[in-house]
Design a protein around this motif. Sequence first.
Motif, PDB file in Angstrom:
ATOM      1  N   THR A 175       0.828  -1.204   0.000  1.00 39.27           N
ATOM      2  CA  THR A 175       0.000   0.000   0.000  1.00 39.27           C
ATOM      3  C   THR A 175       0.864   1.256   0.000  1.00 39.27           C
ATOM      4  O   THR A 175       0.629   2.196  -0.783  1.00 39.27           O
ATOM      5  CB  THR A 175      -0.929   0.010   1.230  1.00 39.27           C
ATOM      6  N   LEU A 176       1.856   1.285   0.872  1.00 38.73           N
ATOM      7  CA  LEU A 176       2.727   2.460   0.999  1.00 38.73           C
ATOM      8  C   LEU A 176       3.503   2.724  -0.284  1.00 38.73           C
ATOM      9  O   LEU A 176       3.526   3.859  -0.791  1.00 38.73           O
ATOM     10  CB  LEU A 176       3.704   2.253   2.168  1.00 38.73           C
ATOM     11  N   ILE A 177       4.140   1.686  -0.835  1.00 37.21           N
ATOM     12  CA  ILE A 177       4.946   1.854  -2.055  1.00 37.21           C
ATOM     13  C   ILE A 177       4.059   2.259  -3.229  1.00 37.21           C
ATOM     14  O   ILE A 177       4.434   3.117  -4.037  1.00 37.21           O
ATOM     15  CB  ILE A 177       5.724   0.550  -2.364  1.00 37.21           C
ATOM     16  N   SER A 178       2.865   1.650  -3.308  1.00 37.96           N
ATOM     17  CA  SER A 178       1.931   2.000  -4.385  1.00 37.96           C
ATOM     18  C   SER A 178       1.602   3.485  -4.329  1.00 37.96           C
ATOM     19  O   SER A 178       1.603   4.179  -5.371  1.00 37.96           O
ATOM     20  CB  SER A 178       0.647   1.178  -4.267  1.00 37.96           C
ATOM     21  N   TYR A 179       1.356   3.995  -3.137  1.00 37.03           N
ATOM     22  CA  TYR A 179       0.971   5.408  -3.016  1.00 37.03           C
ATOM     23  C   TYR A 179       2.138   6.361  -3.198  1.00 37.03           C
ATOM     24  O   TYR A 179       1.940   7.504  -3.617  1.00 37.03           O
ATOM     25  CB  TYR A 179       0.232   5.653  -1.697  1.00 37.03           C
ATOM     26  N   ILE A 180       3.334   5.920  -2.905  1.00 35.93           N
ATOM     27  CA  ILE A 180       4.508   6.757  -3.204  1.00 35.93           C
ATOM     28  C   ILE A 180       4.616   6.975  -4.715  1.00 35.93           C
ATOM     29  O   ILE A 180       4.810   8.102  -5.196  1.00 35.93           O
ATOM     30  CB  ILE A 180       5.796   6.105  -2.645  1.00 35.93           C
ATOM     31  N   TYR A 181       4.455   5.882  -5.484  1.00 38.37           N
ATOM     32  CA  TYR A 181       4.505   5.982  -6.946  1.00 38.37           C
ATOM     33  C   TYR A 181       3.310   6.766  -7.484  1.00 38.37           C
ATOM     34  O   TYR A 181       3.439   7.540  -8.434  1.00 38.37           O
ATOM     35  CB  TYR A 181       4.535   4.582  -7.570  1.00 38.37           C
ATOM     36  N   ILE A 182       2.116   6.544  -6.886  1.00 38.70           N
ATOM     37  CA  ILE A 182       0.905   7.234  -7.340  1.00 38.70           C
ATOM     38  C   ILE A 182       1.039   8.742  -7.162  1.00 38.70           C
ATOM     39  O   ILE A 182       0.775   9.524  -8.086  1.00 38.70           O
ATOM     40  CB  ILE A 182      -0.327   6.719  -6.569  1.00 38.70           C
ATOM     41  N   ILE A 183       1.459   9.167  -5.972  1.00 41.00           N
ATOM     42  CA  ILE A 183       1.596  10.604  -5.690  1.00 41.00           C
ATOM     43  C   ILE A 183       2.647  11.228  -6.591  1.00 41.00           C
ATOM     44  O   ILE A 183       2.471  12.334  -7.125  1.00 41.00           O
ATOM     45  CB  ILE A 183       1.928  10.830  -4.198  1.00 41.00           C
ATOM     46  N   SER A 184       3.749  10.494  -6.802  1.00 34.41           N
ATOM     47  CA  SER A 184       4.802  10.987  -7.693  1.00 34.41           C
ATOM     48  C   SER A 184       4.274  11.164  -9.111  1.00 34.41           C
ATOM     49  O   SER A 184       4.547  12.184  -9.772  1.00 34.41           O
ATOM     50  CB  SER A 184       5.972   9.998  -7.693  1.00 34.41           C
ATOM     51  N   ALA A 185       3.472  10.196  -9.588  1.00 36.03           N
ATOM     52  CA  ALA A 185       2.914  10.271 -10.946  1.00 36.03           C
ATOM     53  C   ALA A 185       1.899  11.405 -11.058  1.00 36.03           C
ATOM     54  O   ALA A 185       1.851  12.115 -12.074  1.00 36.03           O
ATOM     55  CB  ALA A 185       2.259   8.940 -11.306  1.00 36.03           C
ATOM     56  N   ILE A 186       1.083  11.607 -10.031  1.00 35.79           N
ATOM     57  CA  ILE A 186       0.068  12.669 -10.052  1.00 35.79           C
ATOM     58  C   ILE A 186       0.732  14.043 -10.107  1.00 35.79           C
ATOM     59  O   ILE A 186       0.292  14.936 -10.841  1.00 35.79           O
ATOM     60  CB  ILE A 186      -0.863  12.557  -8.824  1.00 35.79           C
ATOM     61  N   LEU A 187       1.791  14.222  -9.331  1.00 37.68           N
ATOM     62  CA  LEU A 187       2.476  15.518  -9.302  1.00 37.68           C
ATOM     63  C   LEU A 187       3.130  15.855 -10.639  1.00 37.68           C
ATOM     64  O   LEU A 187       3.363  17.033 -10.945  1.00 37.68           O
ATOM     65  CB  LEU A 187       3.528  15.518  -8.187  1.00 37.68           C
ATOM     66  N   ARG A 188       3.426  14.803 -11.436  1.00 32.75           N
ATOM     67  CA  ARG A 188       4.049  15.045 -12.752  1.00 32.75           C
ATOM     68  C   ARG A 188       3.013  15.297 -13.852  1.00 32.75           C
ATOM     69  O   ARG A 188       3.383  15.609 -14.980  1.00 32.75           O
ATOM     70  CB  ARG A 188       4.917  13.842 -13.149  1.00 32.75           C
ATOM     71  N   MET A 189       1.721  15.140 -13.530  1.00 35.27           N
ATOM     72  CA  MET A 189       0.671  15.367 -14.529  1.00 35.27           C
ATOM     73  C   MET A 189       0.603  16.842 -14.919  1.00 35.27           C
ATOM     74  O   MET A 189       0.705  17.729 -14.072  1.00 35.27           O
ATOM     75  CB  MET A 189      -0.699  14.926 -13.979  1.00 35.27           C
ATOM     76  N   HIS A 190       0.398  17.106 -16.219  1.00 28.32           N
ATOM     77  CA  HIS A 190       0.323  18.479 -16.707  1.00 28.32           C
ATOM     78  C   HIS A 190      -1.090  19.047 -16.570  1.00 28.32           C
ATOM     79  O   HIS A 190      -1.268  20.254 -16.417  1.00 28.32           O
ATOM     80  CB  HIS A 190       0.766  18.545 -18.171  1.00 28.32           C
ATOM     81  N   SER A 191      -2.078  18.160 -16.630  1.00 29.20           N
ATOM     82  CA  SER A 191      -3.479  18.591 -16.573  1.00 29.20           C
ATOM     83  C   SER A 191      -3.935  18.765 -15.123  1.00 29.20           C
ATOM     84  O   SER A 191      -3.843  17.842 -14.313  1.00 29.20           O
ATOM     85  CB  SER A 191      -4.368  17.558 -17.274  1.00 29.20           C
ATOM     86  N   ALA A 192      -4.443  19.959 -14.804  1.00 29.61           N
ATOM     87  CA  ALA A 192      -4.951  20.228 -13.454  1.00 29.61           C
ATOM     88  C   ALA A 192      -6.190  19.381 -13.163  1.00 29.61           C
ATOM     89  O   ALA A 192      -6.383  18.895 -12.048  1.00 29.61           O
ATOM     90  CB  ALA A 192      -5.285  21.708 -13.298  1.00 29.61           C
ATOM     91  N   GLU A 193      -7.035  19.194 -14.197  1.00 26.93           N
ATOM     92  CA  GLU A 193      -8.238  18.380 -14.042  1.00 26.93           C
ATOM     93  C   GLU A 193      -7.878  16.917 -13.784  1.00 26.93           C
ATOM     94  O   GLU A 193      -8.500  16.233 -12.968  1.00 26.93           O
ATOM     95  CB  GLU A 193      -9.099  18.487 -15.315  1.00 26.93           C
ATOM     96  N   GLY A 194      -6.829  16.430 -14.480  1.00 23.76           N
ATOM     97  CA  GLY A 194      -6.364  15.049 -14.277  1.00 23.76           C
ATOM     98  C   GLY A 194      -5.834  14.854 -12.880  1.00 23.76           C
ATOM     99  O   GLY A 194      -6.102  13.823 -12.234  1.00 23.76           O
ATOM    100  N   ARG A 195      -5.080  15.837 -12.381  1.00 23.21           N
ATOM    101  CA  ARG A 195      -4.548  15.752 -11.016  1.00 23.21           C
ATOM    102  C   ARG A 195      -5.680  15.748  -9.992  1.00 23.21           C
ATOM    103  O   ARG A 195      -5.669  14.988  -9.028  1.00 23.21           O
ATOM    104  CB  ARG A 195      -3.606  16.926 -10.732  1.00 23.21           C
ATOM    105  N   ARG A 196      -6.672  16.621 -10.218  1.00 26.08           N
ATOM    106  CA  ARG A 196      -7.808  16.701  -9.281  1.00 26.08           C
ATOM    107  C   ARG A 196      -8.572  15.389  -9.226  1.00 26.08           C
ATOM    108  O   ARG A 196      -8.919  14.889  -8.153  1.00 26.08           O
ATOM    109  CB  ARG A 196      -8.743  17.834  -9.716  1.00 26.08           C
ATOM    110  N   LYS A 197      -8.845  14.800 -10.400  1.00 19.79           N
ATOM    111  CA  LYS A 197      -9.603  13.549 -10.450  1.00 19.79           C
ATOM    112  C   LYS A 197      -8.827  12.410  -9.797  1.00 19.79           C
ATOM    113  O   LYS A 197      -9.387  11.597  -9.057  1.00 19.79           O
ATOM    114  CB  LYS A 197      -9.913  13.198 -11.909  1.00 19.79           C
ATOM    115  N   ALA A 198      -7.521  12.332 -10.073  1.00 19.10           N
ATOM    116  CA  ALA A 198      -6.689  11.265  -9.505  1.00 19.10           C
ATOM    117  C   ALA A 198      -6.598  11.406  -7.988  1.00 19.10           C
ATOM    118  O   ALA A 198      -6.718  10.413  -7.251  1.00 19.10           O
ATOM    119  CB  ALA A 198      -5.293  11.302 -10.123  1.00 19.10           C
ATOM    120  N   PHE A 199      -6.381  12.637  -7.509  1.00 24.84           N
ATOM    121  CA  PHE A 199      -6.310  12.865  -6.065  1.00 24.84           C
ATOM    122  C   PHE A 199      -7.641  12.552  -5.387  1.00 24.84           C
ATOM    123  O   PHE A 199      -7.678  12.048  -4.265  1.00 24.84           O
ATOM    124  CB  PHE A 199      -5.902  14.314  -5.772  1.00 24.84           C
ATOM    125  N   SER A 200      -8.751  12.842  -6.066  1.00 26.68           N
ATOM    126  CA  SER A 200     -10.071  12.579  -5.493  1.00 26.68           C
ATOM    127  C   SER A 200     -10.286  11.087  -5.269  1.00 26.68           C
ATOM    128  O   SER A 200     -10.694  10.653  -4.189  1.00 26.68           O
ATOM    129  CB  SER A 200     -11.151  13.133  -6.419  1.00 26.68           C
TER     130      SER A 200
END
Length: 311
Positions: A214-239
């Motif tokens: 769980t922890l490692i998955s979320y480290i990669y997930i958060i890292s990938a979300i922060l690299r997203m260029h689309s603000a809408e994509g980041r919002r949806k993923a974080f939600s």
Amino acid sequence: METANLTSTKDFYLTGLSDVPEVRVALLVVILLIYLVTLAGNGAILLAVATDAHLQTPMYFFLSNLSLLDVLCPTVTVPKMLHIFLSGDKHISFAGCVLQLFFLIEVVGTEIYLLAVMAYDRYVAICSPLHYTNIMSTQVCALLAAGTWLTGFLNSMVHTSLTFSLSFCGPNKINQYYCDLQPVRAISCSSTYLPELVLLLVAGITGGGAFLVTLISYIYIISAILRMHSAEGRRKAFSTCGSHLTVVCLFYGTTIAIYVRPNSAYSPKQDRVVSMLYGVVTPMLNPLIYSLRNKEVKRALIKTLNFKSLM
């Protein structure tokens, strides 16, 4: 002496949440309402996933498994609790205590592993979206879900058998409103060293493994979300991921506080509060935190309920 010991292990006696009649009535109403809301919320999720073709995806498949666990978890303990409130009879048979403990540990263990699988599913969806369909195929999802239930079953078999192989010399008064590992072991008149050691080892290996996934998955997930260029994509993923992460923290925090510690750290009053959180309150909150905020689930529920009313 052997005959007396055999007689004493036929029955256990649970501790009620309160002996004050007025408080008991209030608790009865509150717990019954929470239980009914839990059944309604999680039942709605199961109905939506089963009847809407748009929700036939790995994420919602695992979510339906979580909802089923959230129905089973309070069902193991709440009916007996309500019976105690209504009748005042705190007695539970030896077999009843064994079954209650077995199903409780199975449900809790399965949920720990399932939350790790759900975190991995979100990792693949966000970090490898082009390969998601191939990696999380129907067969793989079925195997992962079956694996969590089987691991939970085996985990419960080990702890339940070790717990009830102990001697109980009486009085068999369990300092909890249901049969759980630490309260049952606390009244044993034999050494609990081996069951405690096995609990810590199993929790460290399987529970710790699930937590690391769980922890490692979320480290990669958060890292990938922060690299997203689309603000809408980041919002949806974080939600989506934020809801799951909230459920994970709530469940892991309470279960670690209850199970990952020696008997010497056992505190009956504290345990009754914490166990109420993960055993009764959390299953009610999960649909609200994770699912009912989801537009797809809401749309599916409205569609299903409208269809039912037309029939």
